[in-house]
Write an enzyme that holds these catalytic residues in place. Structure first.
Site, PDB file in Angstrom:
ATOM      1  N   GLU A 193       0.831  -1.206   0.000  1.00  0.00           N
ATOM      2  CA  GLU A 193       0.000   0.000   0.000  1.00  0.00           C
ATOM      3  C   GLU A 193       0.866   1.257   0.000  1.00  0.00           C
ATOM      4  O   GLU A 193       0.768   2.113   0.893  1.00  0.00           O
ATOM      5  CB  GLU A 193      -0.956  -0.022   1.190  1.00  0.00           C
ATOM      6  CG  GLU A 193      -1.924  -1.196   1.135  1.00  0.00           C
ATOM      7  CD  GLU A 193      -3.072  -1.130   2.139  1.00  0.00           C
ATOM      8  OE1 GLU A 193      -2.904  -0.506   3.189  1.00  0.00           O
ATOM      9  OE2 GLU A 193      -4.135  -1.709   1.853  1.00  0.00           O
ATOM     10  N   GLU A 385      -5.388  -8.421  -1.152  1.00  0.00           N
ATOM     11  CA  GLU A 385      -6.109  -8.223   0.118  1.00  0.00           C
ATOM     12  C   GLU A 385      -7.562  -7.918  -0.180  1.00  0.00           C
ATOM     13  O   GLU A 385      -7.864  -7.110  -1.073  1.00  0.00           O
ATOM     14  CB  GLU A 385      -5.540  -7.039   0.912  1.00  0.00           C
ATOM     15  CG  GLU A 385      -4.234  -7.311   1.575  1.00  0.00           C
ATOM     16  CD  GLU A 385      -3.798  -6.160   2.474  1.00  0.00           C
ATOM     17  OE1 GLU A 385      -4.660  -5.495   3.082  1.00  0.00           O
ATOM     18  OE2 GLU A 385      -2.572  -5.932   2.547  1.00  0.00           O
TER      19      GLU A 385
HETATM   20  C1  BGP Z   1      -4.502  -2.979   4.767  1.00  0.00           C
HETATM   21  C2  BGP Z   1      -3.170  -3.443   5.252  1.00  0.00           C
HETATM   22  C3  BGP Z   1      -3.170  -4.675   6.062  1.00  0.00           C
HETATM   23  C4  BGP Z   1      -4.432  -4.962   6.813  1.00  0.00           C
HETATM   24  C5  BGP Z   1      -5.696  -4.539   6.146  1.00  0.00           C
HETATM   25  C6  BGP Z   1      -6.912  -4.513   7.013  1.00  0.00           C
HETATM   26  O1  BGP Z   1      -4.509  -1.589   4.750  1.00  0.00           O
HETATM   27  O2  BGP Z   1      -2.285  -3.650   4.179  1.00  0.00           O
HETATM   28  O3  BGP Z   1      -1.999  -4.727   6.802  1.00  0.00           O
HETATM   29  O4  BGP Z   1      -4.369  -4.943   8.136  1.00  0.00           O
HETATM   30  O5  BGP Z   1      -5.592  -3.279   5.547  1.00  0.00           O
HETATM   31  O6  BGP Z   1      -6.882  -3.370   7.821  1.00  0.00           O
HETATM   32  P1  BGP Z   1      -7.170  -3.413   9.370  1.00  0.00           P
HETATM   33  O7  BGP Z   1      -6.218  -4.405   9.904  1.00  0.00           O
HETATM   34  O8  BGP Z   1      -6.915  -2.070   9.859  1.00  0.00           O
HETATM   35  O9  BGP Z   1      -8.570  -3.854   9.504  1.00  0.00           O
END
Ligand code: BGP
Length: 486
Positions: A193, A385
């Site tokens: 990201e 993701e």
């Molecule tokens: C993205 C990241 C991850 C992950 C995911 C979910 O932004 O790359 O590392 O954690 O989001 O976000 P969160 O964990 O804040 O729910």
């Protein structure tokens, strides 16, 4: 010739799951690991506070204080203890039939301070064992080189990615990884990201706020350094592991105009430019035309070194990977109900439902995004993701009936299937947090994404034992049927 219509998921589609070292491993001082920017993240019961901690600048004093604080609640330091339980976890992934497993390497495990000349052998050995364990089950590792994790030694010494010197340290780190793991790892991602650095300076940029008068400019200078570092990594990877593929990774924010008023449409286009700026550089190999005006209006003056432009051209990525959780709304008047998504605050879309954390649930948005990205770049796309963060309630046997998660994923997989029919080339799908882990934005355990329940709470209580949820068998069948049985 017209491209042949593809109706289902292609042969060899990479089904799997995604994680990151800082949210998973724990063992934060073990094996010679140095302090990472993620170890700084403290959990607060107030979500809003967690988000603010993430977005507000971090000072040197606050960092030093956290580094010597052993009493506070820092869930990312614990992760889910993958550092000791990785064999059990990878076995569970194999039981689900994973073809691939996305994980990241903690840079401070390999170079504890970031600037050593010789890597930490114990750290290297750990990932050797993890990759061997994956390969034992024919699981292809997909490795993120930098995922929200930075050796803070380099923050204290050089102010993180603000310094050009960090590019050299990163290059040395990549060389070590490619040399050591080149025979085991064929899929790489440079920066997770990468666009989030424009929102939060410390998390992946390692930038401390002290003495900085124009933070926006500092962030974009750091981003430029990451672009250069990524281009160098791509070139290195191509020369050191000719049969590997290396991609960029974007937090994709699909943004709709609130109405058909041209000014709302213009706002949405601006939002898109802000987001796609990153892939424009990394996929096309040059800063896009709209940059000059944006930089001028935001008082951003970047230092380019001789040869940078050529490097960006030579270091174009092989594929574009991205995270997709939700869509957003852009409007000329910032009026109406607001919500916050993943690192993004915005207006609420009245046509969508929202998760418990205020993230819009929008499967069609994924199809729209896939089409848009493919139209623009014509390179293979990889959804690395996606998923639903939710509170799970296990029964007395720790079994979770997570139909809500199944439904979310089913809809998103269907959207991918449609996009494939639209002609989009998709390499694989690795839903986020295939095993419950610590949240990136709020540093909590209670926001769960996994097919596997981990008995741990926000404060480190629990056995940390693993239990398959209902979605475990569902996803297993999805993989077995190559996306036909949903
Ligand atoms: C993205 C990241 C991850 C992950 C995911 C979910 O932004 O790359 O590392 O954690 O989001 O976000 P969160 O964990 O804040 O729910």
């Amino acid at each position: 010739m017209i491209k042949k219509l593809q109706t289902g998921f292609p042969e060899g589609f990479l089904w799997g799951g995604a994680t990151a070292a800082n949210q998973l491993e724990g063992g934060y001082t073990e094996g010679g690991k140095g302090f990472s920017s993620a170890d700084y993240a403290k959990h607060d019961d107030d979500h809003q506070k967690n988000l603010m901690n993430l977005f507000m600048g971090t000072s040197r004093e606050a960092l030093l204080k956290a580094m010597s604080d052993n009493e506070g609640n820092y869930p990312k330091r614990r992760g889910i203890d993958f550092y000791h339980r990785y064999k059990e976890d990878i076995k569970l992934f194999a039981d689900m039939g994973f073809k691939t497993f996305r994980l990241s390497i903690a840079w401070p495990r390999i170079f504890p301070n970031g600037d050593e000349l010789v890597p930490n052998e114990e750290g290297l050995k750990f990932y050797d064992s993890v990759f061997d364990e994956c390969l034992k089950y024919n699981i292809e590792p997909l490795v993120t080189i930098s995922h929200y994790e930075f050796p803070v030694g380099l923050s204290l010494k050089n102010n993180g990615w603000l310094s050009r010197e960090t590019v050299d340290h990163f290059e040395r780190y990549c060389k070590v990884l490619f040399e050591r793991y080149g025979s085991k790892v064929k899929y790489w991602l440079t920066f997770n990201e990468i666009n989030v650095l424009s929102m939060t300076a410390f998390l992946s940029g390692g930038i401390l706020m002290d003495g900085i008068t124009n933070m926006k400019e500092a962030q974009y200078q750091a981003i430029h350094h990451q672009f250069i570092a990524s281009a160098k990594a791509v070139k290195l990877c191509h020369s050191m592991i000719p049969d590997a593929k290396i991609g960029c990774m974007l937090a994709r924010f699909e943004s709709y105009p609130m109405t058909c008023h041209p000014e709302d449409v213009w706002e949405a286009l601006q939002t898109d430019h802000g987001n796609l700026f990153f892939t424009d550089v990394q996929v096309r190999g040059a800063y896009p035309a709209y940059t000059a005006r944006f930089f001028k209006e935001n008082n951003i003056n970047l230092v380019f070194e001789e040869g940078d432009e050529a490097l960006l051209k030579e270091g174009k990525v092989d594929f574009l990977s991205f995270s997709y959780y939700m869509s957003g709304v852009s409007a000329r008047k910032k009026e109406g109900e607001t919500t916050h998504g993943n690192m993004m605050f915005g207006l609420k879309n009245p046509h969508l439902e929202y998760s418990e954390w205020g993230w819009a649930i929008d499967a069609l948005g994924l199809r729209i995004t896939l089409n848009k990205l493919y139209d623009r770049y014509q390179v293979p796309l990889y959804i690395v993701e996606n998923g639903l963060g939710a509170k799970d309630t296990p029964d007395e046997n720790f079994y979770v009936e997570d139909d809500y998660r199944i439904e979310y994923l089913r809809q998103h997989i269907l959207a991918m299937k449609e996009a494939i029919q639209d002609g989009v080339e998709i390499m694989g799908f690795t839903p986020w947090g295939c095993i419950d882990l610590v949240s990136a934005s709020t540093s909590e355990m209670s926001k769960r994404y996994g097919f596997i329940y981990v008995d741990a709470d926000n404060y480190g209580n629990g056995s940390y034992n693993r239990y398959p949820k209902k979605s475990f068998n569902w996803y297993k069948e999805v993989i077995q049927s190559n996306g036909e049985k949903l």
